[in-house]
Each structure stands twice: as structure tokens, then as C-alpha cells.
Design a protein around this motif. Structure first.
Motif, PDB file in Angstrom:
ATOM      1  N   SER A 162       0.905  -1.085   0.072  1.00 23.09           N
ATOM      2  CA  SER A 162       0.068   0.046  -0.062  1.00 23.09           C
ATOM      3  C   SER A 162       0.887   1.399   0.042  1.00 23.09           C
ATOM      4  O   SER A 162       1.812   1.354   0.909  1.00 23.09           O
ATOM      5  CB  SER A 162      -0.832   0.167   1.326  1.00 23.09           C
ATOM      6  OG  SER A 162      -1.777   1.086   1.184  1.00 23.09           O
ATOM      7  N   SER A 163       0.457   2.250  -0.727  1.00 21.38           N
ATOM      8  CA  SER A 163       1.344   3.543  -0.911  1.00 21.38           C
ATOM      9  C   SER A 163       0.538   4.581  -0.296  1.00 21.38           C
ATOM     10  O   SER A 163       0.864   5.648   0.443  1.00 21.38           O
ATOM     11  CB  SER A 163       1.329   3.916  -2.426  1.00 21.38           C
ATOM     12  OG  SER A 163       0.065   3.869  -2.938  1.00 21.38           O
ATOM     13  N   ASP A 164      -1.052   4.412  -0.031  1.00 17.63           N
ATOM     14  CA  ASP A 164      -1.757   5.211   0.845  1.00 17.63           C
ATOM     15  C   ASP A 164      -3.035   4.243   0.805  1.00 17.63           C
ATOM     16  O   ASP A 164      -3.165   3.521   0.533  1.00 17.63           O
ATOM     17  CB  ASP A 164      -2.008   6.672  -0.132  1.00 17.63           C
ATOM     18  CG  ASP A 164      -2.710   6.419  -1.547  1.00 17.63           C
ATOM     19  OD1 ASP A 164      -1.895   7.101  -2.352  1.00 17.63           O
ATOM     20  OD2 ASP A 164      -3.630   5.909  -1.712  1.00 17.63           O
ATOM     21  N   LYS A 165      -4.044   5.063   1.591  1.00 18.12           N
ATOM     22  CA  LYS A 165      -5.206   4.571   1.888  1.00 18.12           C
ATOM     23  C   LYS A 165      -6.056   4.265   0.545  1.00 18.12           C
ATOM     24  O   LYS A 165      -6.915   3.595   0.873  1.00 18.12           O
ATOM     25  CB  LYS A 165      -6.110   5.296   2.928  1.00 18.12           C
ATOM     26  CG  LYS A 165      -6.585   6.684   2.387  1.00 18.12           C
ATOM     27  CD  LYS A 165      -7.374   7.193   3.627  1.00 18.12           C
ATOM     28  CE  LYS A 165      -8.278   8.464   2.992  1.00 18.12           C
ATOM     29  NZ  LYS A 165      -9.174   8.986   4.472  1.00 18.12           N
ATOM     30  N   ALA A 166      -5.786   4.845  -0.462  1.00 16.01           N
ATOM     31  CA  ALA A 166      -6.804   4.391  -1.704  1.00 16.01           C
ATOM     32  C   ALA A 166      -6.017   3.404  -2.603  1.00 16.01           C
ATOM     33  O   ALA A 166      -6.807   3.146  -3.339  1.00 16.01           O
ATOM     34  CB  ALA A 166      -6.801   5.783  -2.261  1.00 16.01           C
ATOM     35  N   HIS A 167      -5.064   2.840  -2.197  1.00 14.59           N
ATOM     36  CA  HIS A 167      -4.358   1.868  -3.119  1.00 14.59           C
ATOM     37  C   HIS A 167      -3.873   0.918  -2.134  1.00 14.59           C
ATOM     38  O   HIS A 167      -3.200   0.875  -0.958  1.00 14.59           O
ATOM     39  CB  HIS A 167      -3.153   2.503  -3.794  1.00 14.59           C
ATOM     40  CG  HIS A 167      -3.376   3.780  -4.646  1.00 14.59           C
ATOM     41  ND1 HIS A 167      -3.675   4.972  -4.227  1.00 14.59           N
ATOM     42  CD2 HIS A 167      -3.631   3.665  -6.166  1.00 14.59           C
ATOM     43  CE1 HIS A 167      -3.898   5.703  -5.538  1.00 14.59           C
ATOM     44  NE2 HIS A 167      -3.945   4.937  -6.458  1.00 14.59           N
ATOM     45  N   LEU A 168      -4.117  -0.511  -2.609  1.00 16.13           N
ATOM     46  CA  LEU A 168      -3.799  -1.636  -1.945  1.00 16.13           C
ATOM     47  C   LEU A 168      -3.629  -2.482  -3.253  1.00 16.13           C
ATOM     48  O   LEU A 168      -4.371  -3.186  -3.776  1.00 16.13           O
ATOM     49  CB  LEU A 168      -4.834  -2.233  -0.854  1.00 16.13           C
ATOM     50  CG  LEU A 168      -4.122  -3.550  -0.080  1.00 16.13           C
ATOM     51  CD1 LEU A 168      -3.021  -3.145   0.632  1.00 16.13           C
ATOM     52  CD2 LEU A 168      -5.111  -4.127   0.645  1.00 16.13           C
ATOM     53  N   ASN A 169      -2.060  -2.838  -3.398  1.00 12.74           N
ATOM     54  CA  ASN A 169      -1.776  -3.852  -4.500  1.00 12.74           C
ATOM     55  C   ASN A 169      -1.691  -5.377  -3.847  1.00 12.74           C
ATOM     56  O   ASN A 169      -1.302  -5.471  -2.648  1.00 12.74           O
ATOM     57  CB  ASN A 169      -0.664  -3.266  -5.213  1.00 12.74           C
ATOM     58  CG  ASN A 169      -1.009  -2.040  -5.796  1.00 12.74           C
ATOM     59  OD1 ASN A 169      -2.032  -1.650  -6.341  1.00 12.74           O
ATOM     60  ND2 ASN A 169       0.123  -1.115  -6.112  1.00 12.74           N
ATOM     61  N   LEU A 170      -1.473  -6.256  -4.659  1.00 14.68           N
ATOM     62  CA  LEU A 170      -1.447  -7.715  -4.266  1.00 14.68           C
ATOM     63  C   LEU A 170      -0.130  -8.239  -4.921  1.00 14.68           C
ATOM     64  O   LEU A 170      -0.220  -8.277  -6.268  1.00 14.68           O
ATOM     65  CB  LEU A 170      -2.550  -8.622  -4.258  1.00 14.68           C
ATOM     66  CG  LEU A 170      -2.250  -9.795  -3.798  1.00 14.68           C
ATOM     67  CD1 LEU A 170      -2.154 -10.121  -2.345  1.00 14.68           C
ATOM     68  CD2 LEU A 170      -3.533 -10.629  -4.477  1.00 14.68           C
ATOM     69  N   ARG A 171       0.733  -8.639  -4.481  1.00 15.51           N
ATOM     70  CA  ARG A 171       1.883  -9.258  -5.064  1.00 15.51           C
ATOM     71  C   ARG A 171       1.976 -10.762  -4.744  1.00 15.51           C
ATOM     72  O   ARG A 171       1.758 -11.014  -3.803  1.00 15.51           O
ATOM     73  CB  ARG A 171       3.589  -8.702  -4.607  1.00 15.51           C
ATOM     74  CG  ARG A 171       4.638  -9.007  -5.492  1.00 15.51           C
ATOM     75  CD  ARG A 171       5.869  -8.448  -4.987  1.00 15.51           C
ATOM     76  NE  ARG A 171       6.176  -8.909  -3.531  1.00 15.51           N
ATOM     77  CZ  ARG A 171       7.498  -8.800  -3.371  1.00 15.51           C
ATOM     78  NH1 ARG A 171       8.377  -8.010  -4.068  1.00 15.51           N
ATOM     79  NH2 ARG A 171       8.035  -9.100  -2.210  1.00 15.51           N
ATOM     80  N   ILE A 172       2.178 -11.569  -5.751  1.00 18.52           N
ATOM     81  CA  ILE A 172       2.463 -13.128  -5.408  1.00 18.52           C
ATOM     82  C   ILE A 172       3.734 -13.561  -6.228  1.00 18.52           C
ATOM     83  O   ILE A 172       4.143 -13.031  -7.296  1.00 18.52           O
ATOM     84  CB  ILE A 172       1.531 -13.795  -6.350  1.00 18.52           C
ATOM     85  CG1 ILE A 172      -0.070 -13.185  -6.065  1.00 18.52           C
ATOM     86  CG2 ILE A 172       1.424 -15.141  -5.670  1.00 18.52           C
ATOM     87  CD1 ILE A 172      -1.102 -13.854  -6.877  1.00 18.52           C
ATOM     88  N   LYS A 173       4.725 -13.844  -5.077  1.00 17.58           N
ATOM     89  CA  LYS A 173       5.866 -14.168  -5.702  1.00 17.58           C
ATOM     90  C   LYS A 173       5.794 -15.579  -5.904  1.00 17.58           C
ATOM     91  O   LYS A 173       5.532 -16.555  -5.154  1.00 17.58           O
ATOM     92  CB  LYS A 173       7.098 -14.148  -4.511  1.00 17.58           C
ATOM     93  CG  LYS A 173       7.320 -12.664  -4.326  1.00 17.58           C
ATOM     94  CD  LYS A 173       8.100 -12.363  -3.090  1.00 17.58           C
ATOM     95  CE  LYS A 173       9.522 -13.095  -3.052  1.00 17.58           C
ATOM     96  NZ  LYS A 173      10.294 -12.953  -1.697  1.00 17.58           N
ATOM     97  N   SER A 174       6.556 -15.889  -7.016  1.00 23.09           N
ATOM     98  CA  SER A 174       6.408 -17.510  -7.386  1.00 23.09           C
ATOM     99  C   SER A 174       5.209 -18.137  -7.539  1.00 23.09           C
ATOM    100  O   SER A 174       4.948 -18.899  -6.832  1.00 23.09           O
ATOM    101  CB  SER A 174       7.689 -18.259  -6.523  1.00 23.09           C
ATOM    102  OG  SER A 174       7.726 -19.470  -6.896  1.00 23.09           O
TER     103      SER A 174
END
Lengths: 113, 111
Positions: A68-80
Motif C-alpha cells: 500500500s502506498s496510501d489508503k486509496a491503493h492496495l496492491n497484491l503481489r504474488i512471488k513465485s
């Protein structure tokens, strides 16, 4: 327009690759969520996050991480990524202090080959 | 693990008929019970919700009933329409982060 936006709509990748999905909400909410919805439509919460606290569902594999960079953004990362990660990933937002009405985005469909 | 049990898994009704979906839960601390409607290719959207201090809430053709003693809730759709064909989820929550969804009911309304 106020809503929850997700990109990409779909993503196809190979086992072992890293992927990242984006989510943005313009509803002014202070809390965001990631859900996994499998082929049987089962909804499973993965993360709940506001600027104070990250709550992780204990069943979520460590290769998954919210960003998250701020309260309006939430990204999801999946490694492998692994084959069982194939699903629709839904982002949602809501107010931490209120009742749990959540507003969902359209989802990102992930296919792992 | 806390569960919200939803039934039936799938349901087919004729246009104009009444649809009834039911859910039960275990955790007495749940105090908010939303129902979500999901169409193919879209995320779930809130349809109707009820607080544990109420036993009934209506919104047009949709009514949700809540029985605190039995820990059960239901969704009734009167005059069901083909456009109501979707997947319906009940949920139970306490606060913003403790939300448990049922497994969903696939509703088909035939014209």
C-alpha cells in the motif's frame, strides 16, 4: 466516478513467475481488502488493511503480500505463483469504524499454467 | 473455524415465484449480516443487510429475516425475475475485519 478499480482484468502466467495486481478505491474509505474467489465461487478473505493495521488470514501462503502506498491503493503481489493460485482476486474497500459493508472491484482473473 | 453455512447451493425457480435462501452461523458476537449479489464477471455488490437488533428488513422485492436465538437468517425474493439470476452470498461480521462469507447460492430464474 466513485468505485473500486482493479487492473489488470486478467493475467496468464507460468508457474514460478511473480505477479502484481493493482487496486484503487475512490470512495474515501479507510480500509481495503483482498479476497480470493475460486472456481466454485467460494470467497476467502486474504488481507484486511488500513493505515494502522494489517490483518492477515493465517491460511494465506507467505508468497502473497499486500502493498500500500496510501489508503486509496492496495496492491497484491504474488512471488513465485503456483497452479493453485489460479482464481479471481477481488479487491474491496470499506470503513474500519462502521459496519462491514464492503464495496468490491470487478476482480482480476489469474491463470497459472 | 468460524463458519457461515448457506443453503441451498443451487436453486432454480420460475419467473414470478418466491426464492428463499437461508444461512446459519455459530459466533454469537456477529452483529451485522449483509447479503451480496454477484453477477458473472463482476464483484459482489451489497443487496440488503440487517443488524442483530432487528428481525426483518425489506427493500422492494427483497426481504431479509434474522432470528438471533436460532442464529439463522434468510433472504426472500418475491416475484423473482430472470434478471435476479446470480450468485448470492450471506455474510456475518463483527466489525470491519471479522467478516465470514457463506459459500453462495447459485440462483437461476427461468422465464
Amino acid at each position: 466516478e466513485t468505485a473500486v478499480f482493479q487492473t489488470p482484468n486478467y493475467h496468464v502466467t507460468q508457474v514460478g513467475n511473480e505477479v502484481s495486481f493493482n487496486c484503487k478505491q475512490t470512495l474515501g474509505h479507510d480500509t481495503m481488502y483482498w479476497y480470493k474467489q475460486d472456481s466454485k465461487k467460494l470467497l476467502k478473505i486474504m488481507f484486511s488493511y488500513n493505515n494502522k493495521q494489517l490483518i492477515v488470514n493465517e491460511t494465506v501462503p507467505r508468497r502473497f503480500s499486500p502493498q500500500s502506498s496510501d489508503k486509496a491503493h492496495l496492491n497484491l503481489r504474488i512471488k513465485s505463483v503456483e497452479p493453485e493460485d489460479s482464481a479471481v482476486y477481488l479487491c474491496a474497500s470499506g470503513d474500519w469504524g462502521g459496519y462491514a459493508e464492503q464495496f468490491f472491484g470487478p476482480g482480476t482473473r489469474l491463470t497459472v499454467l | 473455524q468460524q463458519q457461515v453455512r448457506q443453503s441451498p447451493q443451487s436453486l432454480t425457480v420460475w419467473e414470478g415465484g418466491t426464492t428463499v435462501l437461508t444461512c446459519s452461523y455459530e459466533d454469537s458476537t456477529f452483529n451485522y449480516f449483509p447479503w451480496y449479489q454477484q453477477f458473472p464477471g463482476e464483484g459482489p455488490a451489497l443487496l440488503i443487510s440487517i443488524l442483530s437488533v432487528s428481525d426483518k428488513k425489506e427493500d422492494g422485492r427483497f426481504t431479509t429475516f434474522f432470528n438471533k436465538r436460532e442464529k439463522k437468517l434468510s433472504l426472500h425474493i418475491i416475484d423473482s425475475q430472470p434478471g435476479d439470476s446470480a450468485t448470492y452470498f450471506c455474510a456475518a461480521s463483527e466489525g470491519a475485519y471479522k467478516v465470514i462469507f457463506g459459500k453462495g447460492t447459485h440462483l437461476h430464474v427461468l422465464p
